[in-house]
Scaffold this motif. Structure first.
Motif, PDB file in Angstrom:
ATOM      1  N   ALA A  34       1.039  -1.132   0.042  1.00  0.00           N
ATOM      2  CA  ALA A  34      -0.054   0.054  -0.099  1.00  0.00           C
ATOM      3  C   ALA A  34       0.749   1.125  -0.038  1.00  0.00           C
ATOM      4  N   ILE A  35       1.840   1.398   0.534  1.00  0.00           N
ATOM      5  CA  ILE A  35       2.757   2.546   0.757  1.00  0.00           C
ATOM      6  C   ILE A  35       3.489   2.625  -0.650  1.00  0.00           C
ATOM      7  N   MET A  36       3.937   1.506  -1.091  1.00  0.00           N
ATOM      8  CA  MET A  36       4.425   1.724  -2.708  1.00  0.00           C
ATOM      9  C   MET A  36       3.308   2.286  -3.621  1.00  0.00           C
ATOM     10  N   ALA A  37       2.268   1.732  -3.486  1.00  0.00           N
ATOM     11  CA  ALA A  37       1.196   2.254  -4.289  1.00  0.00           C
ATOM     12  C   ALA A  37       0.861   3.606  -4.098  1.00  0.00           C
ATOM     13  N   PHE A  38       0.905   3.889  -2.984  1.00  0.00           N
ATOM     14  CA  PHE A  38       0.404   5.473  -2.485  1.00  0.00           C
ATOM     15  C   PHE A  38       1.608   6.356  -3.001  1.00  0.00           C
ATOM     16  N   ALA A  39       2.867   6.012  -2.652  1.00  0.00           N
ATOM     17  CA  ALA A  39       3.964   6.799  -3.026  1.00  0.00           C
ATOM     18  C   ALA A  39       4.006   7.004  -4.720  1.00  0.00           C
ATOM     19  N   GLY A  40       3.785   5.915  -5.441  1.00  0.00           N
ATOM     20  CA  GLY A  40       3.602   5.929  -6.827  1.00  0.00           C
ATOM     21  C   GLY A  40       2.562   6.810  -7.330  1.00  0.00           C
ATOM     22  N   LEU A  41       1.396   6.936  -6.719  1.00  0.00           N
ATOM     23  CA  LEU A  41       0.316   7.811  -7.048  1.00  0.00           C
ATOM     24  C   LEU A  41       0.615   8.919  -6.599  1.00  0.00           C
TER      25      LEU A  41
ATOM     26  N   GLN B  14      14.230   8.760   3.659  1.00  0.00           N
ATOM     27  CA  GLN B  14      14.537   8.866   5.042  1.00  0.00           C
ATOM     28  C   GLN B  14      13.857   7.576   5.656  1.00  0.00           C
ATOM     29  N   SER B  15      12.531   6.983   5.059  1.00  0.00           N
ATOM     30  CA  SER B  15      12.000   5.977   5.782  1.00  0.00           C
ATOM     31  C   SER B  15      12.807   4.500   5.536  1.00  0.00           C
ATOM     32  N   ALA B  16      13.532   4.459   4.393  1.00  0.00           N
ATOM     33  CA  ALA B  16      14.527   3.229   4.029  1.00  0.00           C
ATOM     34  C   ALA B  16      15.397   3.224   5.214  1.00  0.00           C
ATOM     35  N   PHE B  17      15.813   4.461   5.884  1.00  0.00           N
ATOM     36  CA  PHE B  17      17.040   4.329   7.050  1.00  0.00           C
ATOM     37  C   PHE B  17      16.432   4.293   8.289  1.00  0.00           C
ATOM     38  N   THR B  18      15.255   5.110   8.576  1.00  0.00           N
ATOM     39  CA  THR B  18      14.857   5.134   9.799  1.00  0.00           C
ATOM     40  C   THR B  18      13.557   4.266  10.051  1.00  0.00           C
TER      41      THR B  18
ATOM     42  N   PHE C 296      10.642   5.165   9.915  1.00  0.00           N
ATOM     43  CA  PHE C 296       9.642   5.990  10.381  1.00  0.00           C
ATOM     44  C   PHE C 296       8.976   6.140   8.926  1.00  0.00           C
ATOM     45  N   CYS C 297       7.493   5.947   8.930  1.00  0.00           N
ATOM     46  CA  CYS C 297       6.498   6.330   7.716  1.00  0.00           C
ATOM     47  C   CYS C 297       5.394   6.649   8.358  1.00  0.00           C
ATOM     48  N   PRO C 298       5.103   8.039   8.313  1.00  0.00           N
ATOM     49  CA  PRO C 298       3.582   8.508   8.912  1.00  0.00           C
ATOM     50  C   PRO C 298       2.517   7.679   7.997  1.00  0.00           C
ATOM     51  N   ALA C 299       2.708   7.548   6.720  1.00  0.00           N
ATOM     52  CA  ALA C 299       1.787   6.909   6.049  1.00  0.00           C
ATOM     53  C   ALA C 299       1.599   5.582   6.431  1.00  0.00           C
ATOM     54  N   ALA C 300       2.479   4.515   6.791  1.00  0.00           N
ATOM     55  CA  ALA C 300       2.498   3.377   7.344  1.00  0.00           C
ATOM     56  C   ALA C 300       1.523   3.258   8.797  1.00  0.00           C
ATOM     57  N   MET C 301       1.824   4.319   9.398  1.00  0.00           N
ATOM     58  CA  MET C 301       1.134   4.348  10.677  1.00  0.00           C
ATOM     59  C   MET C 301      -0.276   4.711  10.371  1.00  0.00           C
ATOM     60  N   VAL C 302      -0.549   5.578   9.608  1.00  0.00           N
ATOM     61  CA  VAL C 302      -2.226   5.895   9.314  1.00  0.00           C
ATOM     62  C   VAL C 302      -2.986   4.569   8.830  1.00  0.00           C
ATOM     63  N   MET C 303      -2.008   3.814   7.654  1.00  0.00           N
ATOM     64  CA  MET C 303      -2.559   2.646   7.304  1.00  0.00           C
ATOM     65  C   MET C 303      -2.788   1.514   8.240  1.00  0.00           C
ATOM     66  N   LYS C 304      -1.766   1.402   9.272  1.00  0.00           N
ATOM     67  CA  LYS C 304      -1.953   0.538  10.460  1.00  0.00           C
ATOM     68  C   LYS C 304      -3.153   0.786  11.159  1.00  0.00           C
ATOM     69  N   LYS C 305      -3.402   1.944  11.608  1.00  0.00           N
ATOM     70  CA  LYS C 305      -4.759   2.524  12.213  1.00  0.00           C
ATOM     71  C   LYS C 305      -5.890   2.193  11.404  1.00  0.00           C
ATOM     72  N   LEU C 306      -5.699   1.802  10.103  1.00  0.00           N
ATOM     73  CA  LEU C 306      -7.001   1.599   9.233  1.00  0.00           C
ATOM     74  C   LEU C 306      -7.209   0.287   9.049  1.00  0.00           C
ATOM     75  N   GLY C 307      -6.331  -0.580   9.644  1.00  0.00           N
ATOM     76  CA  GLY C 307      -6.603  -1.928   9.615  1.00  0.00           C
ATOM     77  C   GLY C 307      -5.767  -2.676   8.849  1.00  0.00           C
ATOM     78  N   LEU C 308      -4.734  -2.258   8.012  1.00  0.00           N
ATOM     79  CA  LEU C 308      -3.998  -2.819   7.189  1.00  0.00           C
ATOM     80  C   LEU C 308      -2.972  -3.457   7.972  1.00  0.00           C
ATOM     81  N   LYS C 309      -2.459  -4.765   7.541  1.00  0.00           N
ATOM     82  CA  LYS C 309      -1.482  -5.630   8.161  1.00  0.00           C
ATOM     83  C   LYS C 309      -0.195  -5.567   7.258  1.00  0.00           C
ATOM     84  N   THR C 310       0.594  -5.850   8.048  1.00  0.00           N
ATOM     85  CA  THR C 310       2.234  -6.086   7.414  1.00  0.00           C
ATOM     86  C   THR C 310       2.175  -7.362   6.589  1.00  0.00           C
TER      87      THR C 310
END
Length: 72
Positions: free
Chosen positions: A8-15, A44-48, A50-64
């Motif tokens: 979902a992160i890859m799709a969102f970033a591409g979009l 930066q998220s590749a090294f740290t 930390f990805c705010p979009a991933a935090m939002v997506m997790k709260k929305l119910g998506l799983k790793t």
């Protein structure tokens, strides 16, 4: 097949990159800064990890991918 946070992160970033390029070409050249922001965030998220979009997506119910593979 369930959509994982990672995909979902890859799709969102591409979009967002495609959207910002269209807006840059049609609305204002200042939208190129959105492309720069998305790229910097991905870098930066590749090294740290930390990805705010991933935090939002997790709260929305998506799983790793790991959670999906383990059946959690």
């Amino acid at each position: 097949m369930s959509l994982s946070i990672e995909r979902a992160i890859m799709a969102f970033a591409g979009l967002m990159v495609l959207l910002s390029l269209v807006l840059t070409a049609t609305v204002s050249h200042h939208f190129i800064w959105l492309t720069a922001f998305v790229g910097a965030n991905l870098f930066q998220s590749a090294f740290t990890g930390f990805c705010p979009a991933a935090m939002v997506m997790k709260k929305l119910g998506l799983k790793t991918e790991a959670m999906i593979a383990s059946g959690k």
